[in-house]
Design an enzyme around this catalytic site. Structure first.
Site, PDB file in Angstrom:
ATOM      1  N   GLU A  62     -73.462  17.890  81.675  1.00 50.77           N
ATOM      2  CA  GLU A  62     -73.965  19.236  81.939  1.00 50.77           C
ATOM      3  C   GLU A  62     -75.334  19.495  81.326  1.00 50.77           C
ATOM      4  O   GLU A  62     -75.490  20.415  80.501  1.00 50.77           O
ATOM      5  CB  GLU A  62     -72.970  20.288  81.427  1.00 50.77           C
ATOM      6  CG  GLU A  62     -71.590  20.168  82.038  1.00 50.77           C
ATOM      7  CD  GLU A  62     -70.677  21.326  81.654  1.00 50.77           C
ATOM      8  OE1 GLU A  62     -71.090  22.181  80.854  1.00 50.77           O
ATOM      9  OE2 GLU A  62     -69.546  21.381  82.167  1.00 50.77           O
ATOM     10  N   GLU A  64     -64.444  17.503  84.830  1.00 53.17           N
ATOM     11  CA  GLU A  64     -63.863  18.559  83.985  1.00 53.17           C
ATOM     12  C   GLU A  64     -63.347  19.673  84.869  1.00 53.17           C
ATOM     13  O   GLU A  64     -64.055  20.134  85.766  1.00 53.17           O
ATOM     14  CB  GLU A  64     -64.887  19.190  83.029  1.00 53.17           C
ATOM     15  CG  GLU A  64     -65.166  18.413  81.795  1.00 53.17           C
ATOM     16  CD  GLU A  64     -66.125  19.146  80.847  1.00 53.17           C
ATOM     17  OE1 GLU A  64     -66.137  20.392  80.823  1.00 53.17           O
ATOM     18  OE2 GLU A  64     -66.872  18.439  80.157  1.00 53.17           O
TER      19      GLU A  64
HETATM   20  C1  FCB Z   1     -67.801  22.694  79.628  1.00 52.48           C
HETATM   21  C2  FCB Z   1     -68.137  21.723  78.523  1.00 52.48           C
HETATM   22  C3  FCB Z   1     -66.951  21.325  77.678  1.00 52.48           C
HETATM   23  C4  FCB Z   1     -66.058  22.518  77.401  1.00 52.48           C
HETATM   24  C5  FCB Z   1     -65.706  23.217  78.678  1.00 52.48           C
HETATM   25  C6  FCB Z   1     -64.744  24.367  78.491  1.00 52.48           C
HETATM   26  O1  FCB Z   1     -68.931  23.376  80.023  1.00 52.48           O
HETATM   27  O2  FCB Z   1     -68.696  20.537  79.069  1.00 52.48           O
HETATM   28  O3  FCB Z   1     -67.430  20.725  76.509  1.00 52.48           O
HETATM   29  O4  FCB Z   1     -66.664  23.345  76.497  1.00 52.48           O
HETATM   30  O5  FCB Z   1     -66.872  23.677  79.299  1.00 52.48           O
END
Ligand code: FCB
Length: 443
Positions: free
Chosen positions: A166, A349
């Protein structure tokens, strides 16, 4: 669970990040990262929480690897702490730091799980921030140096690599709204960071390919459909600006080899001849992190005149107020397919924070998280049905951990961590995912 159609080849995984779980912040030669510094600055993180101990994964990793094996995932996505590997950020590697990741990779492989390594998940060495951080173009070479060191040591066993987690969020929260380390709200710093990080990605792709055996190399971004928080011209303009910085500034150059023209104008001579060829070299996989839609609001005092508003009133939200709406994930996956060249996509994620009240045994019956995962997996499957080349799904997160400015009170894990005892207790969502994976694998 809607999703038996995922089939036996779909990759199931769980994700974590070094700073959020490792602890051992000052052990075996590790030096502070910007997140150590930020979290030790009063008022920056809820309750003054820091990463000093976190989940103590540095010492307890065998237990965490056993949880992965029991869950039945095919892959584990983790990141390395730059300042553990290179305590000065550049220069001499720290043998003890590299040894830790060596042990971890061997343990993960021995458990029958593939290690998916992300080089950078937000924890820039503080020493490099003091040398200008992402505002210094040289940081692209510092990062390529890290990539080379890690790939040389682990590239015989790690086949799956990501450069950044990210980078768009790193720029926005760290340099535009200041809620994350290094806590800047500075237009010029943000613009410099955008280009240096993109260049760092490109240089690192080269360094990984030069030093690892037949690697898959990719980038992870958090992409979220952006909508105006209200239906008027100012909000629509804000949504366009937010979409540009959040969704396109660090994906277009990697996937298309060019900046959106309005951003190119702002970057000016930061972009030099040859940079875009380096940044835009083809990657082997795209990691999509996705949680919710974003709602843009005009914010005249902010560096780019835009801020992020809350979810619309009355819509379902998680424990941190993020809107629950799987259609945003389907939409985002379809957008990737429509706007970029084909490249295998992995959801690297997805998950949710909920209040998570444990019973006397530390067990959390998190049916809210089970419902969330069910909705989002269904949404992912709908995108696959529509032709998106989606190859895998990694849940965020394997276990509760340090949730950045929200500290330890915000829990995203499918395994509960008791921060007093550091005992890990799988939640109902862990059991649920385990059954889904076993069923889909025909196990
Ligand atoms: C994302 C991050 C991760 C965590 C999630 C909830 O943006 O990559 O580290 O904080 O959110």
């Amino acid at each position: 669970m809607d999703g038996t159609a995922f089939g036996p080849d779909f990759l199931w995984g769980a994700s974590t990040a070094a700073f959020q779980i490792e602890g051992a912040a000052a052990e075996d030669g590790r030096t502070p990262s910007i997140w150590d510094r930020f979290s030790h600055t009063p008022g920056k993180v809820l309750n003054g929480d820091t990463g000093d101990v976190a989940c103590d994964h540095y010492h307890r990793y065998p237990e965490d690897v056993a949880l992965l094996a029991d869950l039945g995932v095919g892959a584990y996505r983790f990141s390395v702490s730059w300042s553990r590997v290179l305590p000065q950020g550049t220069g001499a590697p720290n043998a003890a730091g590299l040894d830790f990741y060596d042990r971890l990779v061997d343990a993960v492989l021995a458990a029958g799980v593939e290690p998916w390594l992300c080089l950078h998940h937000w924890d820039l060495p503080a020493s490099l921030y003091d040398r200008g951080g992402w505002g210094n173009r040289e940081a692209a070479d510092w990062f390529a140096g890290l990539a080379a060191v890690v790939a040389r040591r682990l590239g015989d066993r790690v086949r799956h690599w990501f450069t950044f987690n990210e980078p768009n969020v790193m720029v926005w929260l760290g340099h535009v709204n200041g809620n994350h380390a290094p806590g800047l709200r500075d237009r010029q710093a943000a613009l410099s960071a955008i280009h240096t990080i993109n260049l760092a990605h490109g240089r690192a792709v080269g360094a990984i390919r030069a030093n690892a055996t037949d690697p898959m190399v990719g980038l992870i971004a958090s992409l979220q459909p952006v909508q105006p928080a209200a239906d008027d011209a100012a909000h629509r303009q804000a949504a366009q600006a937010l979409d540009l910085f959040w969704n396109r500034a660090m994906v277009d150059p990697v996937m298309l080899g060019r900046y959106p023209s309005d951003l190119a104008d702002m970057l000016g001579d930061r972009v030099r001849d040859g940079d875009l060829a380096t940044i835009g070299q083809p990657i082997d996989a795209f990691g999509l992190n996705h949680y919710c839609r974003l709602y843009a609001v005009p914010d005249p005092g902010a560096p780019f005149g835009v801020g992020i508003g809350g979810a619309p009133d009355g819509t379902p939200v998680t424990g941190v107020g993020w809107q629950i709406d799987g259609t945003g994930l389907t939409e985002q996956l379809l957008r990737l397919k429509a706007e970029y060249p084909p490249v295998p996509i992995y959801i690297t994620e997805n998950g949710a924070a909920f209040p998570d009240l444990p019973d006397a045994n530390g067990y959390v019956d998190d049916q809210d998280r089970v419902a969330f995962l069910t909705e989002y997996l269904g949404a992912a499957q709908r995108a696959r049905d529509a032709g998106v080349d989606l190859r895998g799904y990694f849940v965020w997160s394997l276990m509760d951990n340090f949730e950045w400015e929200l500290g330890y009170g915000t829990r995203f894990g499918i395994v509960r961590v008791d921060y007093d005892t550091l005992v890990r207790t799988p939640k109902a969502s862990y059991q649920h995912l385990k059954e889904v994976i076993a069923a889909l694998r025909g196990g």
